[in-house]
Design a protein around this motif. Structure first.
Motif, mmCIF file in Angstrom:
data_model
loop_
_atom_site.group_PDB
_atom_site.id
_atom_site.type_symbol
_atom_site.label_atom_id
_atom_site.label_comp_id
_atom_site.label_asym_id
_atom_site.label_seq_id
_atom_site.Cartn_x
_atom_site.Cartn_y
_atom_site.Cartn_z
ATOM 1 N N LEU A 80 0.678 -1.184 0.061
ATOM 2 C CA LEU A 80 0.009 -0.032 -0.073
ATOM 3 C C LEU A 80 0.949 1.119 -0.022
ATOM 4 N N TYR A 81 2.056 1.281 0.683
ATOM 5 C CA TYR A 81 2.868 2.484 0.598
ATOM 6 C C TYR A 81 4.021 2.242 -0.397
ATOM 7 N N ALA A 89 -2.534 6.097 1.593
ATOM 8 C CA ALA A 89 -2.284 4.920 2.375
ATOM 9 C C ALA A 89 -2.525 4.956 4.057
ATOM 10 N N THR A 137 -5.196 2.508 5.947
ATOM 11 C CA THR A 137 -4.858 2.038 7.252
ATOM 12 C C THR A 137 -5.714 2.264 8.296
#
Length: 330
Positions: A3-4, A41, A45
């Motif tokens: 995701l990052y 992101a 999260t």
């Protein structure tokens, strides 16, 4: 971790770009994209965390931009009236006021589109919103990277310090804005001279139609009157624009030493765009900014941003055209 990955990728591009040449607008875009993907992101999260605190933080993060937009509009309008009061009624002094009012118009249009039963209005509002998002992203990239660029310390082993002119007061006197540049140039000179290797200082500015002498001559006189050694000053007295300031100063330096190194001094709001122009003119040096009155910043920064947009008008017009096409056909 995946995701990052986009944020890390664009951050690496920004770091590599800065190491190669910090005078690139692409560095600002890479940094802006890194921050954007990182924020996305973090929001994803945070949305996966099952807690009341996470939900509150998520709501606050979503609402913050809307509140910040209204606060920004109010501050810009207030600054616009202050600029008119202190600097006079010129178009350049209206920029912050016009931008503040423009933000309110966009907000009003979006609210009207949610209430009115009009497909045409919805398309117009959606198009304006997309274009506003694009320009806002570019502007945030510009001011964010310009701030970082201004924090990078200029080198101390240069051959020349170039101070750019900015117009004379009453046709003969150095105004505070230009005095700030000259004082920064003098400070940089003094710092290097203390090491035993004093550079030459180029004062750059020609004679405007409302000026009684070239700016370079008035700038040199200002420095000499304050104890600066006249034999260390070179006058570049032909330029009328920032591009000519840089080009003619480059020619003077390159003629004396093809391997010269320099620092260009201008006001801090003007430093990043000057750096972009310095790269365009193949000038071997970075740019240092001098202090500017706080109230002058918003209008001056907007003006610099518009100039950068105009310098890349075709790519920006193309992107705006594509966004408009997407909005109309959606």
């Amino acid at each position: 971790m995946l995701l990052y990955a986009p944020a890390i990728f664009f951050l690496l591009l920004a770091v590599v770009g800065v190491l190669r040449d910090r005078r690139r607008f692409s560095n600002a875009l890479y940094l802006g994209l890194a921050v954007t993907f990182l924020a996305f992101a973090l929001l994803v999260t945070l949305g996966q965390v099952d807690s009341v605190l996470a939900e509150i933080v998520l709501i606050a993060v979503v609402l913050a931009p809307a509140l910040a937009t209204l606060v920004l509009a109010a501050l810009l309008i207030a600054n616009g009236f202050k600029m008119l009061r202190k600097e006079g009624r010129r178009l350049a002094n209206l920029l912050s006021l016009l931008c503040g009012l423009g933000i309110l118009v966009v907000v009003a249009l979006l609210l009207a589109a949610t209430q009115a039963d009009s497909p045409v209005l919805v398309v117009i509002a959606r198009t304006v919103f997309l274009l506003s998002c694009y320009l806002s992203f570019l502007f945030l990239c510009f001011i964010g990277y310009a701030y970082l660029y201004g924090r990078l310390a200029p080198r101390q082993d240069v051959d020349y310090i170039v101070v750019l002119g900015s117009g004379l007061l009453g046709g003969t006197r150095v105004p505070p804005l230009l005095a700030s540049r000259l004082e920064r140039g003098r400070a940089l000179y003094g710092r290097q001279a203390a090491t035993g290797r004093p550079p030459l200082l180029i004062v750059s500015g020609g004679q405007g139609p409302d000026e009684q002498l070239p700016e370079a001559h008035a700038m040199a006189a200002y420095l000499i009157d304050r104890g600066f050694p006249g034999e260390r000053i070179i006058r570049e007295d032909r330029s009328r624009t920032t591009e000519e300031n840089l080009r003619f100063s480059r020619d003077l330096m390159a003629a004396a030493d093809p391997h010269y190194r320099c620092i260009v001094v201008t006001n801090n709001f003007h430093a990043f765009r000057t750096a972009l122009l310095a790269r365009q003119e193949s000038l071997n040096g970075q740019v240092a900014g001098s202090p500017t009155a706080a109230y002058f910043w918003p209008s001056a920064t907007i003006r610099e941003f518009v100039a950068v947009l105009a310098a890349h008008k075709w790519i920006n017009l193309t992107v705006c055209g594509l966004l408009t096409l997407v909005s109309v056909t959606a």
